[in-house]
Design an enzyme around this catalytic site. Sequence first.
Site, PDB file in Angstrom:
ATOM      1  N   GLY A  10       0.817  -1.215   0.000  1.00 41.81           N
ATOM      2  CA  GLY A  10       0.000   0.000   0.000  1.00 41.81           C
ATOM      3  C   GLY A  10       0.846   1.258   0.000  1.00 41.81           C
ATOM      4  N   VAL A  12       1.229   3.643   2.331  1.00 40.78           N
ATOM      5  CA  VAL A  12       2.006   3.838   3.565  1.00 40.78           C
ATOM      6  C   VAL A  12       3.036   2.726   3.717  1.00 40.78           C
ATOM      7  CG1 VAL A  12       1.907   3.994   6.085  1.00 40.78           C
ATOM      8  CG2 VAL A  12       0.180   5.143   4.711  1.00 40.78           C
ATOM      9  N   ARG A  37      -4.299 -11.825  -2.330  1.00 38.07           N
ATOM     10  CA  ARG A  37      -4.069 -11.704  -3.779  1.00 38.07           C
ATOM     11  C   ARG A  37      -2.666 -11.191  -4.100  1.00 38.07           C
ATOM     12  NH1 ARG A  37      -7.469  -7.447  -2.549  1.00 38.07           N
ATOM     13  NH2 ARG A  37      -6.667  -5.355  -3.005  1.00 38.07           N
ATOM     14  N   ARG A  97      -5.625   3.044  19.225  1.00 39.30           N
ATOM     15  CA  ARG A  97      -5.173   4.345  19.731  1.00 39.30           C
ATOM     16  C   ARG A  97      -5.815   4.755  21.044  1.00 39.30           C
ATOM     17  NH1 ARG A  97      -5.723   7.196  13.894  1.00 39.30           N
ATOM     18  NH2 ARG A  97      -3.864   6.304  12.923  1.00 39.30           N
ATOM     19  N   CYS A 126      -2.292  10.913  11.390  1.00 38.56           N
ATOM     20  CA  CYS A 126      -1.306  11.780  10.738  1.00 38.56           C
ATOM     21  C   CYS A 126      -1.484  13.258  11.111  1.00 38.56           C
ATOM     22  CB  CYS A 126      -1.369  11.611   9.221  1.00 38.56           C
ATOM     23  SG  CYS A 126      -3.041  11.626   8.539  1.00 38.56           S
ATOM     24  N   LYS A 206     -10.784  12.140  16.386  1.00 38.74           N
ATOM     25  CA  LYS A 206      -9.465  11.517  16.607  1.00 38.74           C
ATOM     26  C   LYS A 206      -8.480  12.579  17.083  1.00 38.74           C
ATOM     27  CE  LYS A 206      -9.705   8.060  12.883  1.00 38.74           C
ATOM     28  NZ  LYS A 206      -9.240   7.797  11.493  1.00 38.74           N
ATOM     29  N   ARG A 228     -10.531  17.750   3.180  1.00 43.04           N
ATOM     30  CA  ARG A 228      -9.721  17.111   2.141  1.00 43.04           C
ATOM     31  C   ARG A 228      -9.554  18.088   0.975  1.00 43.04           C
ATOM     32  NH1 ARG A 228      -6.820  13.019   3.465  1.00 43.04           N
ATOM     33  NH2 ARG A 228      -8.583  11.799   4.234  1.00 43.04           N
ATOM     34  N   HIS A 235      -0.098  17.292   4.487  1.00 52.50           N
ATOM     35  CA  HIS A 235      -1.233  17.887   5.179  1.00 52.50           C
ATOM     36  C   HIS A 235      -0.819  19.256   5.728  1.00 52.50           C
ATOM     37  CE1 HIS A 235      -3.217  14.189   4.704  1.00 52.50           C
ATOM     38  NE2 HIS A 235      -3.243  13.729   5.939  1.00 52.50           N
ATOM     39  N   ASN A 308       2.328  13.649   5.176  1.00 53.33           N
ATOM     40  CA  ASN A 308       1.474  12.743   5.949  1.00 53.33           C
ATOM     41  C   ASN A 308       1.858  11.280   5.804  1.00 53.33           C
ATOM     42  OD1 ASN A 308       0.254  13.601   3.274  1.00 53.33           O
ATOM     43  ND2 ASN A 308      -0.917  11.731   3.653  1.00 53.33           N
TER      44      ASN A 308
END
Length: 332
Positions: A10, A12, A37, A97, A126, A206, A228, A235, A308
């Site tokens: 991915g 990250v 996969r 978290r 982030c 968060k 966004r 960011h 980020n």
Amino acid sequence: MKVAVVGATGLVGTEMLKVLAERHFPVTELLPVASARSVGQEIEFRGQKYTVVSMDDAIAARPAVAIFSAGGAISLQEAPRFAAVGTVVIDNSSAWRMDPTKKLVVPEINADTLTADDKIIANPNCSTIQLVVALNELHKRYQATRIVVSTYQSVTGTGKQAVDQMMAERAGQTPGSPAYPHRIDLNVLPHIDVFQDNGYTKEEMKMVLETKKIFGDDSIRLTATTVRVPVMGGHSEAVNVEFAQEFDLADVRELLRQTEGVELVDDVQNNTYPMPRDAQGKDAVLVGRLRRDETQPRTLNMWVVADNLRKGAATNAVQIAEVMVKMGLLEK
């Protein structure tokens, strides 16, 4: 040291591999883990090819540390299985978290709380990470009492699907599988994660809850609006912070210059201030546009920018692992 990276294919996960290599983390054996996969695919790390393995095979290999970036559901299911065989898990999702039995760590702030008993450690959100890094020394000196933060968050924070959506829109195409409920290119969405009963999004809450936990201070009043924007690479945050103690702007600048993990970028006479393009690929949190809020006492405005995918995710996780090596909490 045997290291597993869960979610290695991915956005990250790829950044985590890059950061592990750049920072010369003592990896002797890499276990890249991804979805079924992807098992059998090859990835490159430090010029060598490694085959993606299954979760079960990685657990059976008993790595010293497993760095997770595979989503909350997978973390909840698989992190305890790694921990059960003695592996230290550093998890980048929101799964652990706010668990009172788990540490939420930004190394510059609270790495000293880590112990040998910590087998599952949470990496903060982030947008929270860059906020608390920027505020840490100021909070210690002047005591932050109220924080108002508005974010301008990159599409990379959502993942590859969001990047693909924005680039398709930019090319005048209809995205095949959009990540957002609306167009993102040439637009701004005041909507990150799901809406809660109080009208705030989960991302906003968060920031509120994580900041209090990292600073160990429930008295801080924080309100957030997370947005966004069609940006790649970082960011940005407009931060308005009220302190209990009076401050001098020259002292604030000097404190920020001395703050670990912060780079002061604040010369408006020469149009120099933090921008996502400048943060891309950096581990530092960039801080600028420092000025008093002229509407109320002891209140500072600041502009905070960070990559980020790096300090907001991969770098912070690797730094946690580095600190644990230094403290003798990770066995080679």
